[in-house]
Write an enzyme that holds these catalytic residues in place. Structure first.
Site, PDB file in Angstrom:
ATOM      1  N   ALA A 180       0.893  -1.265   0.115  1.00 31.11           N
ATOM      2  CA  ALA A 180       0.087  -0.014  -0.009  1.00 31.11           C
ATOM      3  C   ALA A 180       0.772   1.258   0.023  1.00 31.11           C
ATOM      4  O   ALA A 180       1.761   1.274  -0.783  1.00 31.11           O
ATOM      5  CB  ALA A 180      -0.959   0.051   1.272  1.00 31.11           C
ATOM      6  N   CYS A 181       0.644   2.172   0.830  1.00 35.27           N
ATOM      7  CA  CYS A 181       1.203   3.557   0.889  1.00 35.27           C
ATOM      8  C   CYS A 181       2.692   3.335   1.161  1.00 35.27           C
ATOM      9  O   CYS A 181       3.573   4.442   1.076  1.00 35.27           O
ATOM     10  CB  CYS A 181       0.533   4.592   1.704  1.00 35.27           C
ATOM     11  N   SER A 182       3.208   2.155   1.852  1.00 37.91           N
ATOM     12  CA  SER A 182       4.375   1.945   2.345  1.00 37.91           C
ATOM     13  C   SER A 182       5.332   1.430   1.318  1.00 37.91           C
ATOM     14  O   SER A 182       6.387   0.953   1.625  1.00 37.91           O
ATOM     15  CB  SER A 182       4.585   1.408   3.558  1.00 37.91           C
ATOM     16  N   SER A 183       4.705   1.196   0.105  1.00 39.71           N
ATOM     17  CA  SER A 183       5.517   0.254  -0.779  1.00 39.71           C
ATOM     18  C   SER A 183       6.800   0.746  -1.183  1.00 39.71           C
ATOM     19  O   SER A 183       7.893   0.067  -1.417  1.00 39.71           O
ATOM     20  CB  SER A 183       4.411   0.359  -2.261  1.00 39.71           C
ATOM     21  N   SER A 374       2.361   5.394  -2.401  1.00 35.73           N
ATOM     22  CA  SER A 374       3.736   5.263  -2.198  1.00 35.73           C
ATOM     23  C   SER A 374       4.784   6.345  -2.813  1.00 35.73           C
ATOM     24  O   SER A 374       5.909   6.587  -2.088  1.00 35.73           O
ATOM     25  CB  SER A 374       4.154   4.060  -2.462  1.00 35.73           C
TER      26      SER A 374
END
Length: 414
Positions: A180-183, A374
């Site tokens: 998700a956004c931490s990719s 990300s």
């Protein structure tokens, strides 16, 4: 959590010795180039609100009798002022504005492509990758690994990363990953570990985010959140890098904690479910078109809960990571934080620094890019690093669904 820090210097500000291995015997890792692809279409809050409010008026009119009987509540209009106050976002870039701003459609219009045509994410990736490779002075054929890391891949397989590798005529191997956004930060650690271990010397990590495709533009609480963009990062072993003013990856730290507060249930199992269940939660207008796009097949979140639970987790992650390198918030010259919400970034920076951050210390790009998942923290890094002198210490941090969070500590070389 595994220890992936390079403990070659007690003081992260100290000049790095001209050796190519750190104290643990691993190869030193440098970020030598970044790239950014920005779509040509920009959508202001005012334009987005006009479309949303037109749909609200039409939907309330279509359900006037039910509203009068008290069977359902009328929908509430949005406003540009509400969006800025809630998020700090003023505009966003998207691949297609026309489809999004059409009150009868309210989703981007991205026609299906033939299998022999480049995918949308591959095209975005090529643009960002070429800029990053040029900045690093690296040829695509010199790459050992290509990673595509993003929140939503446009297909399960073949991997977009392998397609991108072919389009660039890159060497090595390639794979996709999704946190998700931490990719991006998870991708940077994966790339750095490959270089540290000696299995790769040059890695390209790309984040093609088409966030507008999974956003529910008919949800007042989230219709303004996302934009589209693609970033790319080149990482190299110190002994092969030709650029001398890059950023050394001093260490990486990752954390995950399961939560349903941010979720997207779209997947290949959707077609096995009873479609009548989706009809009930689809919107009244254009319900036939949207019967397979019920709310939970798009981005959903509990915003206040996310703020309350994620901010302390991320601040603790960064503070602990700094402590492991015998540093603290006072040693940081720059914080390139995930660009989801201005209030979250201010809260996290305040907890880490022990005071309010300046605009230079914690740069904000979400005002014009919105949340690009990300890609956001990498956009902030890409646009706000050139002024830092040698020895400067910074943290690149992303966080999001999962929950997940990643911290990458960087020192400017020179």
């Amino acid at each position: 959590m595994p220890n992936n820090d390079n403990q070659h210097a007690a003081d992260p500000r100290a000049t790095t010795a001209e050796r190519q291995l750190d104290a643990t015997g691993n190869h030193r890792v440098l970020i030598t180039g970044t790239g950014l692809y920005t779509p040509e279409h920009a959508v202001s809050n005012e334009a987005l609100v006009a479309s949303f409010n037109a749909w609200v008026a039409a939907d309330n009119a279509a359900n006037a009798e039910a509203i009068a009987r008290g069977e359902r509540e009328p929908r509430t209009e949005s406003s540009a002022e509400f969006i800025v106050k809630a998020s700090g976002i003023h505009s966003r870039y998207v691949l297609d504005a026309e489809g999004i701003l059409d009150p009868e459609r309210m989703r981007p219009r991205l026609p299906a492509r033939d299998n022999d045509q480049p995918s949308v994410q591959c095209e975005m990736g090529v643009a960002a990758a070429r800029e990053a490779l040029a900045a690093a002075g690296v040829k695509a054929e010199e790459l050992d690994l290509v990673i595509v890391a993003c929140s939503n891949l446009e297909r399960p397989y073949p991997a977009v990363a392998v397609e991108l590798q072919a389009a660039l005529e890159a060497g090595g191997y390639a794979f996709d990953m999704n946190v998700a956004c931490s990719s991006a930060t998870f991708g940077i650690e994966t790339a750095a570990n490959a270089i540290r271990s000696g299995s790769a010397q040059r890695v390209l990590m790309v984040n093609p985010e088409i966030c507008s495709a999974h956003l529910n533009f008919r949800d007042r609480d989230s219709h303004f959140i996302f934009g589209d963009a693609c970033t790319a990062v080149v990482l190299e072993a110190a002994d092969v890098a030709t650029r001398t003013d890059g950023f050394e990856v001093l260490g990486t730290r990752l954390v995950t904690r399961f939560s349903n507060a941010i979720r997207n249930n779209f997947g290949f199992l959707n077609r096995t479910a009873v479609l009548e269940d989706d009809v009930a939660s689809a919107t009244t207008l254009d319900s036939a078109t949207h019967r397979e796009q019920a709310d939970d097949k798009l981005f959903i979140q509990e915003g206040r809960r996310v703020f309350r639970e994620v901010c302390p987790m991320v601040a603790e992650l960064i503070t602990t990571h700094l402590g492991e390198l015998e540093a603290d918030g006072g040693d940081l010259d720059r914080m390139w934080l995930h660009q989801a919400n201005r209030h979250m970034n201010d809260m996290i920076a305040r907890r880490v620094l022990g005071r309010d951050p300046s605009s230079e210390e914690a740069p904000i790009i979400l005002d014009r890019y919105a949340n690009t998942s990300s890609a956001g923290s990498v956009i902030a890094f890409h646009l706000h690093h050139a002024d830092l002198p040698a020895g400067s210490l910074g943290v690149l941090c992303s966080f999001g669904a999962g929950y997940s969070a990643g911290s990458v500590l960087l020192k400017r070389c020179g």
